[in-house]
Scaffold this motif. Structure first.
Motif, PDB file in Angstrom:
ATOM      1  N   SER A   1       0.842  -1.197   0.000  1.00  0.00           N
ATOM      2  CA  SER A   1       0.000   0.000   0.000  1.00  0.00           C
ATOM      3  C   SER A   1       0.874   1.243   0.000  1.00  0.00           C
ATOM      4  O   SER A   1       2.025   1.218   0.450  1.00  0.00           O
ATOM      5  N   PHE A   2       0.304   2.340  -0.491  1.00  0.00           N
ATOM      6  CA  PHE A   2       0.987   3.632  -0.399  1.00  0.00           C
ATOM      7  C   PHE A   2       0.820   4.240   0.992  1.00  0.00           C
ATOM      8  O   PHE A   2       1.487   5.229   1.309  1.00  0.00           O
ATOM      9  N   ASP A   3      -0.049   3.662   1.802  1.00  0.00           N
ATOM     10  CA  ASP A   3      -0.242   4.135   3.174  1.00  0.00           C
ATOM     11  C   ASP A   3       0.784   3.461   4.074  1.00  0.00           C
ATOM     12  O   ASP A   3       0.481   2.533   4.834  1.00  0.00           O
ATOM     13  N   THR A   4       2.007   3.948   3.992  1.00  0.00           N
ATOM     14  CA  THR A   4       3.107   3.340   4.717  1.00  0.00           C
ATOM     15  C   THR A   4       4.208   4.371   4.940  1.00  0.00           C
ATOM     16  O   THR A   4       4.075   5.530   4.548  1.00  0.00           O
ATOM     17  N   MET A   5       5.301   3.945   5.551  1.00  0.00           N
ATOM     18  CA  MET A   5       6.422   4.839   5.824  1.00  0.00           C
ATOM     19  C   MET A   5       7.382   4.879   4.637  1.00  0.00           C
ATOM     20  O   MET A   5       7.622   3.869   3.978  1.00  0.00           O
ATOM     21  N   TYR A   6       7.934   6.062   4.389  1.00  0.00           N
ATOM     22  CA  TYR A   6       8.941   6.271   3.354  1.00  0.00           C
ATOM     23  C   TYR A   6      10.189   6.862   4.009  1.00  0.00           C
ATOM     24  O   TYR A   6      10.089   7.655   4.955  1.00  0.00           O
ATOM     25  N   GLY A   7      11.362   6.478   3.499  1.00  0.00           N
ATOM     26  CA  GLY A   7      12.592   6.998   4.069  1.00  0.00           C
ATOM     27  C   GLY A   7      13.639   7.270   3.009  1.00  0.00           C
ATOM     28  O   GLY A   7      13.541   6.788   1.874  1.00  0.00           O
ATOM     29  N   SER A   8      14.660   8.019   3.387  1.00  0.00           N
ATOM     30  CA  SER A   8      15.730   8.377   2.453  1.00  0.00           C
ATOM     31  C   SER A   8      16.788   7.289   2.319  1.00  0.00           C
ATOM     32  O   SER A   8      17.754   7.454   1.574  1.00  0.00           O
ATOM     33  N   ILE A   9      16.647   6.165   3.040  1.00  0.00           N
ATOM     34  CA  ILE A   9      17.559   5.017   2.992  1.00  0.00           C
ATOM     35  C   ILE A   9      18.923   5.375   3.585  1.00  0.00           C
ATOM     36  O   ILE A   9      19.399   4.732   4.508  1.00  0.00           O
ATOM     37  N   THR A  10      19.580   6.371   3.037  1.00  0.00           N
ATOM     38  CA  THR A  10      20.861   6.821   3.588  1.00  0.00           C
ATOM     39  C   THR A  10      20.738   8.280   4.032  1.00  0.00           C
ATOM     40  O   THR A  10      19.727   8.931   3.803  1.00  0.00           O
ATOM     41  N   ALA A  11      21.800   8.774   4.637  1.00  0.00           N
ATOM     42  CA  ALA A  11      21.716  10.032   5.367  1.00  0.00           C
ATOM     43  C   ALA A  11      21.793  11.271   4.483  1.00  0.00           C
ATOM     44  O   ALA A  11      22.302  11.238   3.360  1.00  0.00           O
ATOM     45  N   TYR A  12      21.307  12.374   5.041  1.00  0.00           N
ATOM     46  CA  TYR A  12      21.507  13.721   4.520  1.00  0.00           C
ATOM     47  C   TYR A  12      22.426  14.469   5.486  1.00  0.00           C
ATOM     48  O   TYR A  12      22.490  14.144   6.676  1.00  0.00           O
ATOM     49  N   ARG A  13      23.137  15.468   4.954  1.00  0.00           N
ATOM     50  CA  ARG A  13      23.937  16.360   5.780  1.00  0.00           C
ATOM     51  C   ARG A  13      23.332  17.754   5.717  1.00  0.00           C
ATOM     52  O   ARG A  13      22.835  18.182   4.673  1.00  0.00           O
TER      53      ARG A  13
ATOM     54  N   ALA B   1      12.136  11.437   6.152  1.00  0.00           N
ATOM     55  CA  ALA B   1      11.086  10.419   6.091  1.00  0.00           C
ATOM     56  C   ALA B   1       9.739  11.076   5.805  1.00  0.00           C
ATOM     57  O   ALA B   1       9.588  12.299   5.914  1.00  0.00           O
ATOM     58  N   ALA B   2       8.766  10.257   5.427  1.00  0.00           N
ATOM     59  CA  ALA B   2       7.404  10.742   5.211  1.00  0.00           C
ATOM     60  C   ALA B   2       6.435   9.613   5.534  1.00  0.00           C
ATOM     61  O   ALA B   2       6.777   8.433   5.422  1.00  0.00           O
ATOM     62  N   ARG B   3       5.233   9.998   5.925  1.00  0.00           N
ATOM     63  CA  ARG B   3       4.182   9.025   6.201  1.00  0.00           C
ATOM     64  C   ARG B   3       2.836   9.675   5.899  1.00  0.00           C
ATOM     65  O   ARG B   3       2.709  10.907   5.928  1.00  0.00           O
ATOM     66  N   PRO B   4       1.810   8.884   5.605  1.00  0.00           N
ATOM     67  CA  PRO B   4       0.494   9.466   5.340  1.00  0.00           C
ATOM     68  C   PRO B   4      -0.009  10.249   6.550  1.00  0.00           C
ATOM     69  O   PRO B   4       0.225   9.868   7.697  1.00  0.00           O
ATOM     70  N   ASP B   5      -0.670  11.347   6.285  1.00  0.00           N
ATOM     71  CA  ASP B   5      -1.277  12.139   7.353  1.00  0.00           C
ATOM     72  C   ASP B   5      -2.492  11.371   7.874  1.00  0.00           C
ATOM     73  O   ASP B   5      -3.446  11.126   7.127  1.00  0.00           O
ATOM     74  N   PRO B   6      -2.497  10.952   9.152  1.00  0.00           N
ATOM     75  CA  PRO B   6      -3.634  10.171   9.662  1.00  0.00           C
ATOM     76  C   PRO B   6      -4.946  10.931   9.628  1.00  0.00           C
ATOM     77  O   PRO B   6      -6.024  10.318   9.675  1.00  0.00           O
ATOM     78  N   ALA B   7      -4.873  12.266   9.534  1.00  0.00           N
ATOM     79  CA  ALA B   7      -6.098  13.063   9.483  1.00  0.00           C
ATOM     80  C   ALA B   7      -6.616  13.231   8.058  1.00  0.00           C
ATOM     81  O   ALA B   7      -7.681  13.832   7.860  1.00  0.00           O
ATOM     82  N   GLY B   8      -5.889  12.730   7.070  1.00  0.00           N
ATOM     83  CA  GLY B   8      -6.282  12.879   5.675  1.00  0.00           C
ATOM     84  C   GLY B   8      -6.843  11.601   5.083  1.00  0.00           C
ATOM     85  O   GLY B   8      -6.845  10.545   5.735  1.00  0.00           O
ATOM     86  N   PRO B   9      -7.313  11.652   3.846  1.00  0.00           N
ATOM     87  CA  PRO B   9      -7.851  10.458   3.189  1.00  0.00           C
ATOM     88  C   PRO B   9      -6.738   9.456   2.893  1.00  0.00           C
ATOM     89  O   PRO B   9      -5.589   9.843   2.670  1.00  0.00           O
ATOM     90  N   PRO B  10      -7.050   8.158   2.894  1.00  0.00           N
ATOM     91  CA  PRO B  10      -6.028   7.150   2.611  1.00  0.00           C
ATOM     92  C   PRO B  10      -5.529   7.249   1.170  1.00  0.00           C
ATOM     93  O   PRO B  10      -6.272   7.617   0.267  1.00  0.00           O
ATOM     94  N   LEU B  11      -4.250   6.891   0.976  1.00  0.00           N
ATOM     95  CA  LEU B  11      -3.677   6.904  -0.361  1.00  0.00           C
ATOM     96  C   LEU B  11      -4.081   5.657  -1.144  1.00  0.00           C
ATOM     97  O   LEU B  11      -4.148   5.683  -2.368  1.00  0.00           O
ATOM     98  N   GLY B  12      -4.295   4.548  -0.464  1.00  0.00           N
ATOM     99  CA  GLY B  12      -4.737   3.332  -1.129  1.00  0.00           C
ATOM    100  C   GLY B  12      -3.595   2.429  -1.564  1.00  0.00           C
ATOM    101  O   GLY B  12      -2.423   2.723  -1.376  1.00  0.00           O
ATOM    102  N   ARG B  13      -3.952   1.336  -2.219  1.00  0.00           N
ATOM    103  CA  ARG B  13      -2.971   0.318  -2.579  1.00  0.00           C
ATOM    104  C   ARG B  13      -2.469   0.444  -4.005  1.00  0.00           C
ATOM    105  O   ARG B  13      -1.386  -0.039  -4.332  1.00  0.00           O
TER     106      ARG B  13
END
Length: 241
Positions: free
Chosen positions: A114-126, A136-148
């Motif tokens: 699903s697109f309703d999951t956690m996203y990350g940069s995998i490696t670091a930023y400076r 990182a990013a994640r769906p806003d729980p107060a918003g509509p679901p992104l779906g599968r």
């Protein structure tokens, strides 16, 4: 250091194979949808010396959600989130993908259903202060679901943008999807997190160094216009400055 080299070797080998097989299309994340959008930065606290992430503001963005291999419907795939922030000084690209949540697996791409999951940069930023952090990013729980599926994505979907430093996470902003961009515009998008970066917020490490080469080759082969050359940005990334 050993983990970083291992991840770089794995990712580097995979990218070489994908580039060789994808002369006329995106070698990674070929299936996706792009939207105009809005990024609101809350400005709550100082996340390590990055002007973009610390100063309250609103920015126009281009957002692309995608599937890494291009599986159909809601089948498992590495989901991708690309955010291009349109700044007066030029674009800044953030590239995130679904990853694990453990100390090791959070540095590796992991398929999700699903697109309703956690996203990350995998490696670091400076950042400008030299601090190492992860985006990182994640769906806003107060918003509509992104779906599968890609078809379920729609204007109004929202994601919360966050940073993690030394295991502590902080939400710094919200991305809201607006009008969908036409397929020809989506096809022409050429994201580059290395060259489209800033000295106070840029990717760091060998994995991103490999991406800097592979992405540019793929973009040229499929006829997209790559980012302007920036040798300093590439050197900055590889040297972890």
């Amino acid at each position: 250091m050993a983990l970083g080299k291992l991840v770089a070797a794995i990712v580097g080998g995979a990218l070489v194979v994908r580039v060789a097989r994808s002369r006329h299309q995106r070698f990674m994340h070929p299936s996706g949808r792009s939207f105009a959008g809005d990024l609101e930065i809350f400005g709550r606290g100082e996340p390590g010396g990055s002007a973009l992430l610390s100063e309250p503001a609103r920015h126009d963005v281009t957002v692309r959600l995608s599937k890494g291999v291009g599986t159909r419907g809601g089948r498992a795939d590495v989901r991708g989130l690309a955010v291009r922030v349109h700044l007066p000084s030029g674009p800044l690209d953030l590239l995130l993908s679904t990853a694990g949540r453990g100390p090791v697996t959070r540095h590796l791409p992991v398929p999700r259903r699903s697109f309703d999951t956690m996203y990350g940069s995998i490696t670091a930023y400076r950042t400008g202060s030299g601090r190492k952090l992860y985006v990182a990013a994640r769906p806003d729980p107060a918003g509509p679901p992104l779906g599968r599926s890609l078809e379920s994505l729609a204007p109004g979907n929202r994601l919360l943008l966050a940073v993690r430093h030394r295991g502590v996470g902080r939400t710094v902003g919200r991305v809201t999807l607006g009008q969908e961009l036409p397929p020809p515009v989506d096809a022409g998008l050429a994201f580059d997190a290395v060259r489209n970066s800033r000295s106070d917020l840029h990717p760091s490490g060998l994995v991103h160094g490999v991406r800097a080469f592979a992405y540019r080759q793929s973009q040229r082969w499929r006829g997209a216009v790559p980012a302007s050359p920036d040798h300093d940005a590439v050197a900055r990334t590889i040297s972890r400055r």
